[in-house]
Write an enzyme that holds these catalytic residues in place. Structure first.
Site, PDB file in Angstrom:
ATOM      1  N   LYS A  45      -7.207   8.544  38.973  1.00  0.00           N
ATOM      2  CA  LYS A  45      -8.121   9.610  39.680  1.00  0.00           C
ATOM      3  C   LYS A  45      -9.295   9.432  39.642  1.00  0.00           C
ATOM      4  O   LYS A  45      -9.633   9.401  38.450  1.00  0.00           O
ATOM      5  CB  LYS A  45      -7.484  10.548  38.738  1.00  0.00           C
ATOM      6  CG  LYS A  45      -7.809  12.000  39.464  1.00  0.00           C
ATOM      7  CD  LYS A  45      -6.668  12.814  38.179  1.00  0.00           C
ATOM      8  CE  LYS A  45      -6.581  14.947  39.032  1.00  0.00           C
ATOM      9  NZ  LYS A  45      -6.173  14.852  37.398  1.00  0.00           N
TER      10      LYS A  45
HETATM   11  C1  E4P Z   1      -5.085  18.767  38.241  1.00  0.00           C
HETATM   12  O1  E4P Z   1      -5.971  17.373  38.736  1.00  0.00           O
HETATM   13  C2  E4P Z   1      -6.587  18.909  37.753  1.00  0.00           C
HETATM   14  O2  E4P Z   1      -7.518  18.052  37.136  1.00  0.00           O
HETATM   15  C3  E4P Z   1      -5.905  20.785  37.418  1.00  0.00           C
HETATM   16  O3  E4P Z   1      -5.304  21.225  37.729  1.00  0.00           O
HETATM   17  C4  E4P Z   1      -7.250  21.459  37.297  1.00  0.00           C
HETATM   18  O4  E4P Z   1      -7.430  22.875  36.646  1.00  0.00           O
HETATM   19  P1  E4P Z   1      -8.337  23.652  36.176  1.00  0.00           P
HETATM   20  O5  E4P Z   1      -9.474  24.127  37.199  1.00  0.00           O
HETATM   21  O6  E4P Z   1      -6.854  24.693  35.701  1.00  0.00           O
HETATM   22  O7  E4P Z   1      -9.353  23.226  35.237  1.00  0.00           O
END
Ligand code: E4P
Length: 237
Positions: A106
């Site tokens: 990522k």
């Molecule tokens: C997933 O890849 C993201 O990091 C995650 O969904 C972020 O979610 P949040 O906005 O609830 O922290």
């Protein structure tokens, strides 16, 4: 000679995939046991939640944790780089990718992240472009060769912007040009986000465990089942 138009659906098995957005092993195991889990996404904030004593949690512990997730789920597991420079992202990403073939790197959608995504793409390492909040960012991710793009719809909703409109734009743009990058609807806050993702044809929704549980429940199911059980009780065993 007719022109062959291809899009993601042409190549991919047409199915809506569910990832769990968590680094909690119990949650991941429980979601896997439901039989509907296709993958996992983590980020540094989700990792921080499972750390007991931060002063004792090392980079090796992080890698061991990602390896344990890969043992539970046979599908893509996103692990996020924790640095800002391209070269550092490449070193960390290649190290994380070596943990398991299912690890997806990522990278944030920044200038440096984009360069790292291009590098990983050329190395055959799968990537997930994260912290995406605009269609142009998603277009850049696809052009750089990202395997996945993660629009954060809940965080857009939080600032009174329509997060789902972004998903619709990305799906349209990718389909217009046949980009193979899969759309992961991220920052999911409630079950309606999952319905909307499916209606728009998003490839994946990454969902917190509490919301996966909510998808199952309906009060009329509970009420109906109670009555069926009461009526079934008249039968002799
Ligand atoms: C997933 O890849 C993201 O990091 C995650 O969904 C972020 O979610 P949040 O906005 O609830 O922290």
């Amino acid at each position: 000679m007719p022109c062959l138009i291809v899009n993601r659906s042409t190549y991919e098995e047409i199915t809506m995939k569910f990832f769990i957005d968590s680094a909690n092993l119990d949650e991941i195991q429980s979601a896997r046991d439901l039989g509907v889990l296709d993958g996992v996404t983590t980020n540094p904030s989700l990792i921080a939640k499972i750390v007991g004593d931060p002063s004792k949690f090392t980079y090796q512990d992080f890698k061991d944790h990602i390896a344990r997730i890969c043992e539970i789920v046979d599908g893509p597991v996103s692990a996020e780089v924790t640095c800002l420079e391209t070269e550092e992202m490449i070193v960390e990403g290649e190290d994380l990718a070596a943990i398991h073939e299912n690890v997806v790197i990522k990278c944030p959608l920044t200038i440096n992240g984009l360069k790292a995504i291009r590098h990983f793409s050329e190395q055959g390492i799968r990537t997930n472009a994260t912290l995406v909040f605009s269609p142009n960012q998603a277009l850049l991710a696809a052009k750089a060769g990202a395997s996945y793009v993660s629009p954060f719809i809940g965080r857009l909703d939080d600032i009174s912007t329509d997060g789902m409109a972004l998903v619709e734009q990305i799906v349209t743009i990718y389909d217009n040009y046949g980009y193979m990058t899969e759309v992961i609807v991220a920052s999911v806050r409630h079950p309606q986000h999952v319905v909307d993702s499916a209606m728009l044809g998003a490839d994946i929704a990454t969902i917190p465990y509490s919301i996966i549980r909510q998808l199952v429940n309906h009060p009329l199911t509970d009420l109906g089942l109670k009555k069926f059980m009461e009526d079934a009780a008249v039968m002799k065993k």
